[in-house]
Scaffold this motif. Structure first.
Motif, PDB file in Angstrom:
ATOM      1  N   GLY A   1      -5.310  11.900   0.098  1.00 43.69           N
ATOM      2  CA  GLY A   1      -4.620  12.750   1.063  1.00 43.69           C
ATOM      3  C   GLY A   1      -5.085  12.586   2.493  1.00 43.69           C
ATOM      4  N   VAL A   2      -5.808  11.480   2.793  1.00 43.14           N
ATOM      5  CA  VAL A   2      -6.295  11.230   4.154  1.00 43.14           C
ATOM      6  C   VAL A   2      -5.802   9.866   4.626  1.00 43.14           C
ATOM      7  CG1 VAL A   2      -8.355  12.642   3.785  1.00 43.14           C
ATOM      8  CG2 VAL A   2      -8.462  10.168   3.369  1.00 43.14           C
ATOM      9  N   THR A   3      -5.951   9.619   5.922  1.00 46.03           N
ATOM     10  CA  THR A   3      -5.537   8.340   6.497  1.00 46.03           C
ATOM     11  C   THR A   3      -6.711   7.680   7.200  1.00 46.03           C
ATOM     12  OG1 THR A   3      -3.285   9.160   6.850  1.00 46.03           O
ATOM     13  CG2 THR A   3      -3.935   7.210   8.082  1.00 46.03           C
ATOM     14  N   ILE A   4      -6.986   6.431   6.862  1.00 44.30           N
ATOM     15  CA  ILE A   4      -8.006   5.651   7.564  1.00 44.30           C
ATOM     16  C   ILE A   4      -7.325   4.986   8.758  1.00 44.30           C
ATOM     17  CG2 ILE A   4      -9.617   3.708   7.430  1.00 44.30           C
ATOM     18  CD1 ILE A   4      -9.943   4.323   4.456  1.00 44.30           C
ATOM     19  N   VAL A   5      -7.735   5.361   9.958  1.00 47.11           N
ATOM     20  CA  VAL A   5      -7.062   4.859  11.161  1.00 47.11           C
ATOM     21  C   VAL A   5      -7.860   3.787  11.895  1.00 47.11           C
ATOM     22  CG1 VAL A   5      -5.766   6.987  11.497  1.00 47.11           C
ATOM     23  CG2 VAL A   5      -8.011   6.763  12.558  1.00 47.11           C
TER      24      VAL A   5
ATOM     25  N   ARG B   1     -14.049  16.057   1.517  1.00 48.74           N
ATOM     26  CA  ARG B   1     -14.142  15.585   0.138  1.00 48.74           C
ATOM     27  C   ARG B   1     -14.232  14.067   0.080  1.00 48.74           C
ATOM     28  NH1 ARG B   1      -9.350  17.867  -3.010  1.00 48.74           N
ATOM     29  NH2 ARG B   1     -10.337  19.764  -2.208  1.00 48.74           N
ATOM     30  N   PHE B   2     -13.455  13.402   0.944  1.00 47.87           N
ATOM     31  CA  PHE B   2     -13.492  11.938   0.986  1.00 47.87           C
ATOM     32  C   PHE B   2     -14.871  11.459   1.423  1.00 47.87           C
ATOM     33  CE2 PHE B   2     -13.041   7.893   3.220  1.00 47.87           C
ATOM     34  CZ  PHE B   2     -12.318   7.132   2.297  1.00 47.87           C
ATOM     35  N   ALA B   3     -15.417  12.067   2.492  1.00 51.37           N
ATOM     36  CA  ALA B   3     -16.729  11.635   3.017  1.00 51.37           C
ATOM     37  C   ALA B   3     -17.847  11.924   2.019  1.00 51.37           C
ATOM     38  CB  ALA B   3     -17.013  12.340   4.338  1.00 51.37           C
ATOM     39  N   SER B   4     -17.696  12.941   1.184  1.00 51.38           N
ATOM     40  CA  SER B   4     -18.751  13.284   0.231  1.00 51.38           C
ATOM     41  C   SER B   4     -18.929  12.219  -0.827  1.00 51.38           C
ATOM     42  CB  SER B   4     -18.435  14.631  -0.438  1.00 51.38           C
ATOM     43  OG  SER B   4     -17.319  14.517  -1.308  1.00 51.38           O
ATOM     44  N   ARG B   5     -17.972  11.307  -0.932  1.00 49.48           N
ATOM     45  CA  ARG B   5     -18.045  10.266  -1.964  1.00 49.48           C
ATOM     46  C   ARG B   5     -18.783   9.034  -1.502  1.00 49.48           C
ATOM     47  NH1 ARG B   5     -13.694   8.279  -1.850  1.00 49.48           N
ATOM     48  NH2 ARG B   5     -13.574   7.238  -3.851  1.00 49.48           N
ATOM     49  N   THR B   6     -19.200   9.003  -0.248  1.00 47.12           N
ATOM     50  CA  THR B   6     -19.873   7.807   0.282  1.00 47.12           C
ATOM     51  C   THR B   6     -21.329   7.800  -0.110  1.00 47.12           C
ATOM     52  OG1 THR B   6     -20.380   8.894   2.390  1.00 47.12           O
ATOM     53  CG2 THR B   6     -18.260   7.759   2.209  1.00 47.12           C
TER      54      THR B   6
END
Length: 224
Positions: free
Chosen positions: A180-184, A219-224
């Motif tokens: 649900g996010v966009t890498i720009v 949530r996306f950053a927590s997976r790094t």
């Protein structure tokens, strides 16, 4: 006192209060090519700011008459950067509103302060301390290198590439559909940031600029 023509005033940003927040706003505007008139009641602060800003004036910011002498009604944009003194902040904002300045930004220390400013007619209220606290809270976890709150529920973060994306193109990873996010933007060691494309292959330790709803980018950053 600095004398400016009405035309110059219309093209100059008025920054009232030259503490840490006000001076930061003013110096940033200068770097962006804008003219700035800084106003503060503290003579020492005015003297220090004189070498940094386009124009600077010492005046009682909470005194409507002092502000009228500056000609605040001729400015199109004003920033009320007074935060420590609630009464001075409100009186100054009210004077700027009554002078007819069309675009006003004001600093608030807390929600109550912000509500009062909005109730008297300030449409653009910022909470720099709250934003800084939020940014620090996100960064100290070690999952993000930077966090920018763009709106109440939208943010942009800088984070490392998660392991399950490494070796895939962004099209193959289906980041938007999956997370649900966009890498720009993307940056490799020793290189500059570039725009992310569908055929961009994510590599280990890439820095990613990610945009989306705050909870989703967290949530996306927590997976790094």
């Amino acid at each position: 006192m600095v004398k400016l023509s009405s035309r110059t005033k219309a093209e100059t940003v008025l920054v009232i209060g030259l503490g840490r927040f006000g001076s930061s706003v003013a110096s940033s505007l200068i770097r962006m090519g804008h003219e700035v008139l800084g106003v503060d009641e503290d003579a020492a602060i005015v003297q220090e700011a004189a070498s940094l800003l386009t124009h600077v004036v010492q005046a009682d910011c909470a005194n409507p008459e002092s502000l009228r002498q500056i000609g605040i009604g001729d400015f199109k944009t004003a920033v009320v950067a007074i935060g420590g003194d609630l009464e001075a902040s409100i009186l100054t904002a009210l004077a700027v509103i009554e002078a007819g300045v069309p675009t006003i930004w004001a600093k608030a220390n807390n929600e109550r302060h912000g509500k009062i400013l909005k109730s008297i007619g300030v449409k653009n209220v910022v909470y720099p301390e709250a934003r800084m606290g939020q940014m620090v809270a996100h960064i100290l976890t070690g999952k993000m290198m930077d966090f920018i709150d763009l709106d109440n529920d939208f943010a942009m973060v800088k984070t490392r590439s998660p392991a399950d994306l490494v070796g895939k193109t962004l099209e193959q990873a289906k980041v938007r559909q999956q997370y649900g996010v966009t890498i720009v933007g993307i940056k490799r060691s020793g290189e500059v940031f570039t725009y992310a494309q569908a055929n961009t292959i994510v590599q280990k330790d890439d820095l990613l600029i990610v945009l989306g709803e705050t909870q989703l980018v967290e949530r996306f950053a927590s997976r790094t």
